[in-house]
Scaffold this active site. Structure first.
Site, PDB file in Angstrom:
ATOM      1  N   HIS A 148     114.203 -10.093  19.522  1.00  0.00           N
ATOM      2  CA  HIS A 148     114.300 -10.863  18.632  1.00  0.00           C
ATOM      3  C   HIS A 148     113.388 -11.848  18.385  1.00  0.00           C
ATOM      4  O   HIS A 148     112.503 -12.248  18.605  1.00  0.00           O
ATOM      5  CB  HIS A 148     115.625 -12.221  19.008  1.00  0.00           C
ATOM      6  CG  HIS A 148     115.326 -13.278  19.982  1.00  0.00           C
ATOM      7  ND1 HIS A 148     115.732 -13.391  21.060  1.00  0.00           N
ATOM      8  CD2 HIS A 148     115.448 -14.754  18.953  1.00  0.00           C
ATOM      9  CE1 HIS A 148     115.487 -13.902  21.949  1.00  0.00           C
ATOM     10  NE2 HIS A 148     115.099 -15.245  21.167  1.00  0.00           N
ATOM     11  N   GLN A 149     112.924 -11.831  16.615  1.00  0.00           N
ATOM     12  CA  GLN A 149     111.945 -12.487  15.846  1.00  0.00           C
ATOM     13  C   GLN A 149     112.675 -13.736  15.428  1.00  0.00           C
ATOM     14  O   GLN A 149     113.678 -14.008  14.875  1.00  0.00           O
ATOM     15  CB  GLN A 149     111.731 -11.301  14.924  1.00  0.00           C
ATOM     16  CG  GLN A 149     110.704 -11.896  13.484  1.00  0.00           C
ATOM     17  CD  GLN A 149     109.248 -11.780  13.789  1.00  0.00           C
ATOM     18  OE1 GLN A 149     108.643 -12.097  15.100  1.00  0.00           O
ATOM     19  NE2 GLN A 149     108.710 -11.297  13.047  1.00  0.00           N
TER      20      GLN A 149
END
Ligand SMILES: [Zn+2]
Length: 188
Positions: A148-149
């Site tokens: 996840h960013q």
């Protein structure tokens, strides 16, 4: 004595009968944060907690705090935000490492990051952003197994003593309200 003063006086009484010397500071407690840090609510190799980033897209947007659904990735509010409007861009596939993503997944995560920045600028006018991915638990990833960013909006003066001394962030807007604002104004 007002209701607030009564509560304060009761709290002072409690503190003064406990160990230590009472001081003038009031406390903000965030015990949910402790249980998260201890791993009670997040998937680890040592427990059976299901992966939230795999579970969330199966439900509806409001319940899961999903802001936008793409083809290969989706955008969701971070349940444990460092700032108001802290978004996560998650691949739908349960893979840990950036090198495991396909080109299409990488392109869409990058595209959704740009759209998240545009949306946050339109909605809450931040002065800057922290963008990034923590790869591996040792690098600070809370949910290391599912990539996840982070998109964290920043405002002048938002890094006060609270997160440094108290490990506590003041979040002034409910996540549900933020989600509605961001979903309604999601940028092309
Ligand atoms: Zn997952």
């Amino acid at each position: 004595m007002s209701h607030e003063e009564e509560i304060q006086s009761e709290a002072t009484g409690l503190f003064s009968s406990a160990v230590g010397i009472p001081d003038k500071w009031q406390r903000l407690w965030a015990p949910h944060r402790n249980s998260y840090q201890a791993g009670a609510e997040r998937p680890l190799p040592t427990n059976n907690v299901p992966c939230p980033f795999c579970k969330i897209p199966a439900g509806d947007d409001e319940d899961g705090l999903i802001v936008y659904r793409g083809v290969h990735a989706f955008v969701v509010m971070n349940l444990y935000p460092y700032n108001p409007g802290h978004l996560l861009i998650c691949a739908y596939r349960h893979v840990a490492d950036l090198t495991e993503l396909t080109a299409d997944e990488r392109i869409e995560i990058s595209d959704l990051t740009v759209r998240a920045m545009k949306t946050l600028r339109a909605v809450s006018n931040p002065d800057g952003f922290n963008l990034g991915m923590n790869q591996g638990e040792q690098a600070g990833a809370g949910i290391a197994a599912h990539i996840h960013q982070h998109v964290v909006p920043r405002w002048k003066g938002d890094a006060n003593f609270m997160p440094i001394i108290g490990q506590t962030k003041i979040i002034s807007q409910l996540l549900e309200v933020s989600r509605n604002d961001l979903a309604k104004n999601w940028a092309d």
